[in-house]
Design a protein around this motif. Structure first.
Motif, PDB file in Angstrom:
ATOM      1  N   TYR A 126      28.386 -19.413 -12.881  1.00 31.30           N
ATOM      2  CA  TYR A 126      27.787 -18.372 -13.388  1.00 31.30           C
ATOM      3  C   TYR A 126      28.905 -17.225 -13.861  1.00 31.30           C
ATOM      4  CZ  TYR A 126      29.981 -16.039  -9.162  1.00 31.30           C
ATOM      5  OH  TYR A 126      30.747 -15.600  -8.195  1.00 31.30           O
ATOM      6  N   LEU A 168      29.369 -17.733 -17.573  1.00 31.82           N
ATOM      7  CA  LEU A 168      28.375 -17.141 -18.333  1.00 31.82           C
ATOM      8  C   LEU A 168      28.726 -15.669 -18.490  1.00 31.82           C
ATOM      9  CD1 LEU A 168      25.471 -19.153 -17.096  1.00 31.82           C
ATOM     10  CD2 LEU A 168      26.214 -19.286 -19.436  1.00 31.82           C
ATOM     11  N   ASP A 169      29.042 -15.141 -17.273  1.00 29.67           N
ATOM     12  CA  ASP A 169      29.322 -13.501 -17.367  1.00 29.67           C
ATOM     13  C   ASP A 169      30.589 -13.290 -18.403  1.00 29.67           C
ATOM     14  OD1 ASP A 169      27.489 -13.314 -15.234  1.00 29.67           O
ATOM     15  OD2 ASP A 169      29.299 -13.006 -13.798  1.00 29.67           O
ATOM     16  N   GLU A 211      29.512 -13.239 -21.690  1.00 33.61           N
ATOM     17  CA  GLU A 211      28.506 -12.303 -22.041  1.00 33.61           C
ATOM     18  C   GLU A 211      29.440 -10.871 -22.350  1.00 33.61           C
ATOM     19  OE1 GLU A 211      25.743 -11.628 -19.258  1.00 33.61           O
ATOM     20  OE2 GLU A 211      24.543 -13.485 -19.722  1.00 33.61           O
ATOM     21  N   LEU A 212      30.337 -11.119 -22.025  1.00 30.86           N
ATOM     22  CA  LEU A 212      31.729  -9.917 -22.200  1.00 30.86           C
ATOM     23  C   LEU A 212      32.250 -10.001 -23.443  1.00 30.86           C
ATOM     24  CD1 LEU A 212      33.178  -7.304 -21.046  1.00 30.86           C
ATOM     25  CD2 LEU A 212      34.915  -9.183 -20.214  1.00 30.86           C
ATOM     26  N   LYS A 245      32.836 -12.958 -26.832  1.00 33.72           N
ATOM     27  CA  LYS A 245      32.559 -14.503 -27.601  1.00 33.72           C
ATOM     28  C   LYS A 245      34.118 -14.780 -28.156  1.00 33.72           C
ATOM     29  CE  LYS A 245      28.172 -14.845 -27.751  1.00 33.72           C
ATOM     30  NZ  LYS A 245      27.894 -14.009 -26.686  1.00 33.72           N
ATOM     31  N   ARG A 282      22.503 -16.490 -10.673  1.00 40.83           N
ATOM     32  CA  ARG A 282      21.498 -16.444 -11.678  1.00 40.83           C
ATOM     33  C   ARG A 282      20.717 -17.666 -11.658  1.00 40.83           C
ATOM     34  NH1 ARG A 282      23.792 -15.181 -17.186  1.00 40.83           N
ATOM     35  NH2 ARG A 282      25.572 -13.958 -17.219  1.00 40.83           N
ATOM     36  N   ILE A 314      24.971 -23.082 -24.138  1.00 42.34           N
ATOM     37  CA  ILE A 314      25.412 -21.738 -24.227  1.00 42.34           C
ATOM     38  C   ILE A 314      26.817 -21.677 -24.112  1.00 42.34           C
ATOM     39  CG2 ILE A 314      25.044 -19.542 -23.016  1.00 42.34           C
ATOM     40  CD1 ILE A 314      22.293 -20.546 -22.000  1.00 42.34           C
ATOM     41  N   GLY A 362      29.480 -19.972 -26.758  1.00 39.43           N
ATOM     42  CA  GLY A 362      30.062 -18.683 -26.431  1.00 39.43           C
ATOM     43  C   GLY A 362      31.486 -18.852 -26.516  1.00 39.43           C
TER      44      GLY A 362
END
Length: 326
Positions: free
Chosen positions: A181, A184-185, A188-189, A191, A209, A220, A224
């Protein structure tokens, strides 16, 4: 008995089987919980002559019993993470040298010299509690890297992102090991387009999540972070060894660890390669506890000894656990 060096020096399948049988006999004699479980199944060294006949102790026992094959003093106790109110597993370790020898040797086998890496760790849910075997291992890898930039990160994601970009641009080999998780956080902040970095996920949404299948998750994460593959580590509180995946969720074990797949309807029956069932782990480094563990994970094994983790049992799917009450 065996030393850590005896375990990690195992090379061949024949050596592995011979050592496993010796450890089975030793643990049957010295581990009260394991012996009682074996006797309930009418199994003992008198009638167990091959590794495929050895009973695997359900991992749930670590929540209610002290699983020890020695009377030596406990040096440390590793505990599993759990949601509030749940019972956690406790793994009492009487000789931490077995754990250190196992994870250091396995890392070296799969990834080379730890000093060739900067180790960045994004493991907030593990850092925020005591007793994590993963934190113990990663802290040792950070120290072993001998690099001033190797460190843990908690919630300072932007600082980590900046450091990751800087090191990667400098051509430094980086290992970013993180709970799912949190990785993934991070993307999102920010790339990324990383060229010199290994992303290793340790699994787990920890209730942060929604769970997702591996293919979706790795798709994903690869996009990312801008990498081709996502590496994974397969370990758990109750074990002292880890398997590693270089991508696609296919894991390989070090030479002192192996998995077998059991039938979900009949836990005493082992399945052939390619069949889906419960994952049984043989971890010979776990000599002072129990080396034969029936996990709650589902998976399948392949002909080259690699294996895949497909998910976890639902509590309602676990068979044969009436044997746990005695």
């Amino acid at each position: 008995m065996f030393t850590p060096q005896d375990i990690i020096s195992i090379q061949t399948t024949k050596e592995f089987h011979k050592t496993a049988m010796k450890i089975f006999r030793y643990q049957f004699e010295h581990n009260e919980v394991y012996q009682k479980y074996c006797l309930l199944l009418k199994k003992s060294p008198a009638n167990v002559k091959h590794i495929t006949e050895v009973p695997f102790l359900p991992i749930e026992f670590f929540k209610s019993k002290d699983i020890l094959s020695t009377t030596n003093p406990i040096q440390t106790t590793f505990t599993s993470s759990g949601t509030t109110g749940t019972i956690t597993s406790k793994h009492h370790v009487t000789d931490i040298a077995f754990y250190e020898a196992s994870f250091r040797s396995a890392f070296s086998k799969f990834y080379g010299n730890i000093e060739d890496y900067v180790v960045l760790a994004l493991l907030p849910s593990y850092l925020e509690r005591d007793g994590s075997s993963l934190i113990y291992m990663v802290n040792d890898l950070i120290e072993g890297s001998n690099h001033p930039d190797s460190d843990f990160y908690l919630n300072n994601y932007q600082e980590l992102a900046n450091k990751l970009i800087q090191l990667d641009n400098e051509g430094q080999n980086v290992l970013l090991i993180g709970v799912t998780y949190a990785l993934l956080d991070l993307i999102e902040l920010q790339k990324f387009n990383l060229k010199n970095t290994i992303i290793m996920e340790t699994g787990g949404m920890k209730g942060k999540r929604k769970e997702m299948i591996r293919e979706e998750l790795h798709s994903i994460l690869t996009e990312g972070f801008g990498v081709e593959k996502i590496h994974s580590e397969y370990g758990m509180t109750e074990l002292l060894s880890q398997a590693y995946s270089f991508g696609d969720g296919i894991f390989e074990c070090p030479s002192w660890m192996d998995v077998m797949i059991r039938d979900t309807e009949d836990p005493l029956t082992l399945l052939n390669e390619g069949k889906t069932g419960g994952i049984n782990v043989i971890d010979l480094a776990n000599i002072n506890s129990c080396s034969f563990i029936a996990t709650q994970d589902l998976g399948k094994k392949y002909e080259n000894f690699s294996f895949e983790v497909l998910g976890r049992f639902d509590n309602s799917d676990i068979r044969g656990c009436n044997l746990m009450v005695y």
